[in-house]
Design a protein around this motif. Sequence first.
Motif, mmCIF file in Angstrom:
data_model
loop_
_atom_site.group_PDB
_atom_site.id
_atom_site.type_symbol
_atom_site.label_atom_id
_atom_site.label_comp_id
_atom_site.label_asym_id
_atom_site.label_seq_id
_atom_site.Cartn_x
_atom_site.Cartn_y
_atom_site.Cartn_z
ATOM 1 N N PRO A 114 72.409 16.108 -83.656
ATOM 2 C CA PRO A 114 71.624 17.214 -83.109
ATOM 3 C C PRO A 114 70.304 17.351 -83.858
ATOM 4 N N GLU A 115 69.314 17.858 -83.162
ATOM 5 C CA GLU A 115 67.997 18.059 -83.747
ATOM 6 C C GLU A 115 68.093 18.913 -85.005
ATOM 7 N N GLY A 116 67.305 18.557 -86.013
ATOM 8 C CA GLY A 116 67.269 19.319 -87.255
ATOM 9 C C GLY A 116 68.180 18.788 -88.347
ATOM 10 N N GLU A 117 69.100 17.909 -87.962
ATOM 11 C CA GLU A 117 70.043 17.385 -88.952
ATOM 12 C C GLU A 117 69.377 16.330 -89.835
ATOM 13 N N ASN A 118 69.773 16.321 -91.116
ATOM 14 C CA ASN A 118 69.373 15.244 -92.011
ATOM 15 C C ASN A 118 70.347 14.087 -91.823
ATOM 16 N N LEU A 119 69.861 12.860 -91.856
ATOM 17 C CA LEU A 119 70.761 11.742 -91.613
ATOM 18 C C LEU A 119 70.398 10.547 -92.496
ATOM 19 N N VAL A 120 71.390 9.663 -92.641
ATOM 20 C CA VAL A 120 71.231 8.464 -93.468
ATOM 21 C C VAL A 120 71.632 7.237 -92.664
ATOM 22 N N LEU A 121 70.760 6.256 -92.657
ATOM 23 C CA LEU A 121 71.055 4.965 -92.040
ATOM 24 C C LEU A 121 71.283 3.948 -93.151
ATOM 25 N N ASN A 122 72.231 3.054 -92.933
ATOM 26 C CA ASN A 122 72.634 2.109 -93.967
ATOM 27 C C ASN A 122 72.256 0.672 -93.648
ATOM 28 N N CYS A 123 71.959 -0.067 -94.700
ATOM 29 C CA CYS A 123 71.637 -1.489 -94.592
ATOM 30 C C CYS A 123 72.286 -2.191 -95.785
ATOM 31 N N SER A 124 73.084 -3.218 -95.498
ATOM 32 C CA SER A 124 73.744 -3.985 -96.573
ATOM 33 C C SER A 124 73.316 -5.439 -96.503
ATOM 34 N N PHE A 125 73.179 -6.073 -97.680
ATOM 35 C CA PHE A 125 72.818 -7.487 -97.723
ATOM 36 C C PHE A 125 73.710 -8.190 -98.743
ATOM 37 N N THR A 126 73.953 -9.479 -98.495
ATOM 38 C CA THR A 126 74.963 -10.193 -99.274
ATOM 39 C C THR A 126 74.412 -10.850 -100.532
ATOM 40 N N ASP A 127 73.132 -11.154 -100.582
ATOM 41 C CA ASP A 127 72.530 -11.815 -101.737
ATOM 42 C C ASP A 127 71.516 -10.874 -102.370
ATOM 43 N N SER A 128 71.745 -10.507 -103.619
ATOM 44 C CA SER A 128 70.880 -9.519 -104.274
ATOM 45 C C SER A 128 69.520 -10.090 -104.698
#
Lengths: 112, 111
Positions: free
Chosen positions: B14-28
């Motif tokens: 819903p509008e106004g919410e704070n959100l987090v999107l994730n990204c993972s990678f296998t080689d640092s």
Amino acid sequence: NAGVTQTPKFQVLKTGQSMTLQCAQDMNHNSMYWYRQDPGMGLRLIYYSASEGTTDKGEVPNGYNVSRLNKREFSLRLESAAPSQTSVYFCASIFRGQETQYFGPGTRLLVL
Amino acid sequence: KQEVTQIPAALSVPEGENLVLNCSFTDSAIYNLQWFRQDPGKGLTSLLLIQSSQREQTSGRLNASLDKSSGRSTLYIAASQPGDSATYLCAVSTGTYKYIFGTGTRLKVLA
């Protein structure tokens, strides 16, 4: 500045036909890239050109050739189109040292 | 071989919410990580770029973090708006002029 431009915007080909996708950038960038985007598979690198006069294969180069015509232009050629090459093609460029990628609007290709 | 994963594939808030999107990678061993926005039928627009030596970058309501040791990056969007609806992609560079993209998270912010 127009940024990164691509032509054509949309193309329909029959199997076996050939065509060239054009890309140009007016930002004096060193490196240029060709990607394809397919549903569920993200963007995959086809070919790239680290600098004028050089080209290298990416992840999915089979069926494609490229030409870095000059610093501004990087073209992608399909010699004999196949239905598996139906996709959206994006060109991108980078100024080495700044690393931010700038993308063109894409070319939608349908191979029947 | 470097692989980049983004979960979830789609998200509605819903509008106004704070959100987090994730990204993972296998080689640092990455050179940098970028977050992009893609609107339907359009090209990609760069939002934030984090160099390997950095921990985070901020631009307006967006904050991106990078934890190389755990192979993770997050994109935090504060006070989400319907105009934030788009697909968000992350890409990592291994420093060899090549960029590996995730498959993206399709975000819909409901008014």
